[in-house]
Design a protein around this motif. Sequence first.
Motif, PDB file in Angstrom:
ATOM      1  N   THR A   1       1.475  -7.944  -7.658  1.00 46.51           N
ATOM      2  CA  THR A   1       2.907  -8.065  -7.914  1.00 46.51           C
ATOM      3  C   THR A   1       3.336  -8.433  -9.112  1.00 46.51           C
ATOM      4  O   THR A   1       2.741  -9.042  -9.867  1.00 46.51           O
ATOM      5  N   ASP A   2       4.598  -8.526  -9.612  1.00 47.51           N
ATOM      6  CA  ASP A   2       5.043  -9.031 -10.754  1.00 47.51           C
ATOM      7  C   ASP A   2       5.754 -10.490 -10.478  1.00 47.51           C
ATOM      8  O   ASP A   2       6.410 -10.573  -9.196  1.00 47.51           O
ATOM      9  N   SER A   3       5.853 -11.284 -11.523  1.00 48.31           N
ATOM     10  CA  SER A   3       6.536 -12.480 -11.440  1.00 48.31           C
ATOM     11  C   SER A   3       7.815 -12.280 -12.006  1.00 48.31           C
ATOM     12  O   SER A   3       8.227 -11.444 -12.568  1.00 48.31           O
ATOM     13  N   PRO A   4       8.870 -12.877 -11.523  1.00 49.06           N
ATOM     14  CA  PRO A   4       8.878 -14.372 -10.530  1.00 49.06           C
ATOM     15  C   PRO A   4       8.869 -14.285  -9.360  1.00 49.06           C
ATOM     16  O   PRO A   4       9.196 -15.237  -8.669  1.00 49.06           O
ATOM     17  N   HIS A   5       8.816 -12.984  -8.596  1.00 48.31           N
ATOM     18  CA  HIS A   5       9.288 -12.952  -6.989  1.00 48.31           C
ATOM     19  C   HIS A   5       8.039 -12.361  -6.574  1.00 48.31           C
ATOM     20  O   HIS A   5       8.458 -11.375  -5.688  1.00 48.31           O
ATOM     21  N   GLY A   6       6.973 -12.331  -6.848  1.00 48.85           N
ATOM     22  CA  GLY A   6       5.908 -11.789  -6.201  1.00 48.85           C
ATOM     23  C   GLY A   6       4.824 -12.351  -5.337  1.00 48.85           C
ATOM     24  O   GLY A   6       4.054 -12.037  -4.585  1.00 48.85           O
ATOM     25  N   ILE A   7       5.031 -14.033  -5.649  1.00 50.04           N
ATOM     26  CA  ILE A   7       3.952 -14.626  -4.626  1.00 50.04           C
ATOM     27  C   ILE A   7       4.537 -14.784  -3.368  1.00 50.04           C
ATOM     28  O   ILE A   7       5.758 -15.208  -3.406  1.00 50.04           O
ATOM     29  N   ARG A   8       3.683 -15.009  -2.443  1.00 53.17           N
ATOM     30  CA  ARG A   8       4.197 -15.165  -1.012  1.00 53.17           C
ATOM     31  C   ARG A   8       3.234 -15.987  -0.539  1.00 53.17           C
ATOM     32  O   ARG A   8       2.219 -16.230  -0.938  1.00 53.17           O
ATOM     33  N   SER A   9       3.854 -16.872   0.602  1.00 53.63           N
ATOM     34  CA  SER A   9       2.838 -17.499   1.644  1.00 53.63           C
ATOM     35  C   SER A   9       2.653 -16.626   2.662  1.00 53.63           C
ATOM     36  O   SER A   9       3.447 -15.734   2.810  1.00 53.63           O
ATOM     37  N   SER A  10       1.563 -16.918   3.409  1.00 55.48           N
ATOM     38  CA  SER A  10       1.327 -16.180   4.736  1.00 55.48           C
ATOM     39  C   SER A  10       2.296 -16.224   5.457  1.00 55.48           C
ATOM     40  O   SER A  10       2.479 -15.617   6.474  1.00 55.48           O
ATOM     41  N   ALA A  11       2.852 -17.447   5.429  1.00 53.97           N
ATOM     42  CA  ALA A  11       3.867 -17.598   6.509  1.00 53.97           C
ATOM     43  C   ALA A  11       5.038 -16.563   6.304  1.00 53.97           C
ATOM     44  O   ALA A  11       5.839 -15.879   7.260  1.00 53.97           O
ATOM     45  N   GLY A  12       5.474 -16.321   4.868  1.00 53.70           N
ATOM     46  CA  GLY A  12       6.455 -15.326   4.472  1.00 53.70           C
ATOM     47  C   GLY A  12       6.003 -13.870   5.189  1.00 53.70           C
ATOM     48  O   GLY A  12       6.636 -13.198   5.712  1.00 53.70           O
ATOM     49  N   LYS A  13       4.624 -13.490   5.268  1.00 57.82           N
ATOM     50  CA  LYS A  13       4.232 -12.649   5.524  1.00 57.82           C
ATOM     51  C   LYS A  13       4.141 -12.376   6.921  1.00 57.82           C
ATOM     52  O   LYS A  13       4.466 -11.055   7.369  1.00 57.82           O
ATOM     53  N   LEU A  14       4.069 -13.444   7.725  1.00 54.90           N
ATOM     54  CA  LEU A  14       4.086 -13.246   9.173  1.00 54.90           C
ATOM     55  C   LEU A  14       5.657 -12.847   9.642  1.00 54.90           C
ATOM     56  O   LEU A  14       5.616 -12.316  10.946  1.00 54.90           O
ATOM     57  N   PHE A  15       6.605 -12.743   8.930  1.00 56.74           N
ATOM     58  CA  PHE A  15       7.914 -12.035   9.235  1.00 56.74           C
ATOM     59  C   PHE A  15       7.754 -10.689   9.850  1.00 56.74           C
ATOM     60  O   PHE A  15       8.525 -10.343  10.508  1.00 56.74           O
ATOM     61  N   GLY A  16       6.680  -9.915   9.522  1.00 57.97           N
ATOM     62  CA  GLY A  16       6.524  -8.668   9.813  1.00 57.97           C
ATOM     63  C   GLY A  16       6.372  -8.290  11.330  1.00 57.97           C
ATOM     64  O   GLY A  16       6.639  -7.459  11.809  1.00 57.97           O
ATOM     65  N   GLY A  17       6.007  -9.542  11.912  1.00 57.33           N
ATOM     66  CA  GLY A  17       5.912  -9.263  13.533  1.00 57.33           C
ATOM     67  C   GLY A  17       6.466 -10.258  14.439  1.00 57.33           C
ATOM     68  O   GLY A  17       7.035 -11.250  13.783  1.00 57.33           O
ATOM     69  N   SER A  18       6.703  -9.812  15.557  1.00 56.45           N
ATOM     70  CA  SER A  18       7.464 -10.795  16.456  1.00 56.45           C
ATOM     71  C   SER A  18       7.199 -12.015  16.563  1.00 56.45           C
ATOM     72  O   SER A  18       5.820 -12.399  16.777  1.00 56.45           O
ATOM     73  N   GLY A  19       7.960 -12.977  16.364  1.00 57.15           N
ATOM     74  CA  GLY A  19       7.204 -14.708  16.362  1.00 57.15           C
ATOM     75  C   GLY A  19       6.976 -15.218  14.932  1.00 57.15           C
ATOM     76  O   GLY A  19       6.985 -16.411  14.755  1.00 57.15           O
TER      77      GLY A  19
END
Lengths: 154, 572
Positions: free
Chosen positions: B401-419
Amino acid sequence: MKKGIAEILEARGDAKRDSLIPILQEIQENEGFLSQRAIAEVGRRLGIPTSKIYGVATFYNQFRFEPKGKYHIQVCRGTACHVLGSATVLDKLEKLLKAKAGQTTRDGMFSIEVVACIGACGLAPVININGNFHAKVTEQSLVEIIENLKNKEV
Amino acid sequence: MNIEVNNKIFEAKAGETILDVMNRNGIKVPTLCHMKNYFPSGACRMCVVEHENTGRLVTSCSYPVEEGMKVKTHTTRVIEARKMIVELLLSNHPDDCLYCVRNGNCTLQDLAVEHHVTERRVSGVKNNFNKDLSSPSITRDPDKCILCGRCVRVCEEVMGVSAIDYINRGSKTLIGTSFNKGLNTSSCVNCGQCIMVCPTGALSEKCHLNEIQMALNNPSKKVVIQYAPAISVSLAEEFGMEPGRDVNGIMNAALRKIGFDYVFDTSFSADLTIMEESAELIHRITNNGPLPLITSCCPAWVKYAEEFSVDFLPNVSSCKSPQQMLGAIIKSYFAEKIATKPEDIYSVSIMPCTAKKFEAQREDMTHQGITDVDAVMTTRELAQLIRLYGVDMHNIDPEMTDSPHGIRSSAGKLFGGSGGVMEAALRTAYFKLTGKELTEFKIHAVRGLTGRKETQIRIGDLQLGIAVVSGLQNAKILLDEIRDGRNDIHFIEIMACPGGCIAGGGQHIGADESAIMSRLKSLYDIDDRDSIKVSHKNPEVIELYEKFLGEPLGHKSHDLLHTEYKKRDVPL
């Protein structure tokens, strides 16, 4: 005496879903039609979504959703009237008034209702305008009837 | 109890339907209105079988098993009956498959093929209703509706919204809203679950592809794209890859090939949301409420709250959703960074969701008259765009992805599922309150597809009651309990779609429960694999606060990242 929606619902304080149709009937009897406000009010009281109430009410021919016109025209679509051409009469009427069955003209003057059998099969096809029966209606006589009513108003 | 199907004896339990027994034993009969785990309706009659004891055709989806019952599933009579049903359904159908959004993915089409419908034996008067284009999210074409009622049931039973129902009677029946008005003025929350269960093209998302292509072709526009956490684990299925495969890198490359100038990840702004929301949670705990705090990431839930749960509006987090946060940041911080005027940026997002289209055009999601997010496409539209631009997803090298809004934590990734929002928020809240990281990041009690999850968490000397619900009907039940006086819950995550965004209304149509489970598992695997597991350690988020925002809940945050809600007056 006319009763308001609130009054009707008040009188049936412990009403449940199964009283829906009698409540709608009573409201229509008093108000002449089912307004959106009335349906929303009934929904709130009985805990039924308005979409469901509207669905139930549109299932039955007896409910209207617009106020009646000054001249309420019932077109008989019973068997005898049907055989003698009531479909053409209704079609002509809808075109004349630019309103469909169940609707009211924009000026509030005429409303159309389709009814099953008025019990005047000898007069078929028959229409009933505010209690006055018009017998053996043809497309031509219908034009005259409506013209007469319109002229009365001018 | 035993029943006989096609001369074979099968075991059955009282209360089961014939279809249950057949499904368990690999006997397939076509269904149309049937939905697993729903009360049967028997409306379409596709699933008829011959009940030999009575000589009648009965609907297997709704007929309970009886001792000694004998059933035949594919006699000439049954097959003829089913074929006739398909022919009758087609008789008033527009028949314009080639121009239909569901061409190639339509149950009615499949059934016509399956039953070898090759000539027009019945021709009826074609439906001629008006399309409902009023909603910013969902388009309805009642001509294509076969009145199976699946949308009505999902709207009522899963969502508790009941925006639509049957109107009129007999041949005049149609599905519509209260007073047969446009969907935009109804109580519809735009979740799109009706689209997911519609067997035909009667319901589809409002397509934004034309606008997006126009922007791509406009040399004076910088076209920026962001994609939601659930997209990378859902897109694979649209291209025949195994469910749950994470195609993040491939997707980045595909988006660049299509012509997007900057590729950002909404999971980055999910981290940003967590920074703001955990701060809000702590603020509310230390300032006596109002509690419970309820998440606001799901625009369908937010609209639901504005209609049905007005009393809980003060509880809903003031944080914008990650889509809108990144939208606002792109047209402020990022615009400044690349020295471009905000109005020269065209901001697109890819969401697993139809309600996001509605959210993007909410009045408060603008800044000085400029929309934060210009167009929203669903996972399905993205797949369409990729095909349109001839990108071969099977033969492309992954990119970053591009900088400066491309890095994520895996916590942010978890948003995709309930919980996921809950888990991510708790990880950061724990750190903010205790100064230490959790020893075990996984919070098992909030994981999985269950519609309602609850647990108690200890943070320092604070006992926190948390609840995670998905499916708005589940939310309604929980909120009713709180209305009735429950006070042991302090933080609630609500997602409208059952299972969260991975099962959103913009996702691939036709995915079963196991596919959705694979998507969720894929998110958990990413969380296991990744090194940055907490939002507050996302270097780009830290940089954004240092260089631009200041601190969570600060002045700039308030201006760009927070919003407010008000009651909506719609017929409920």
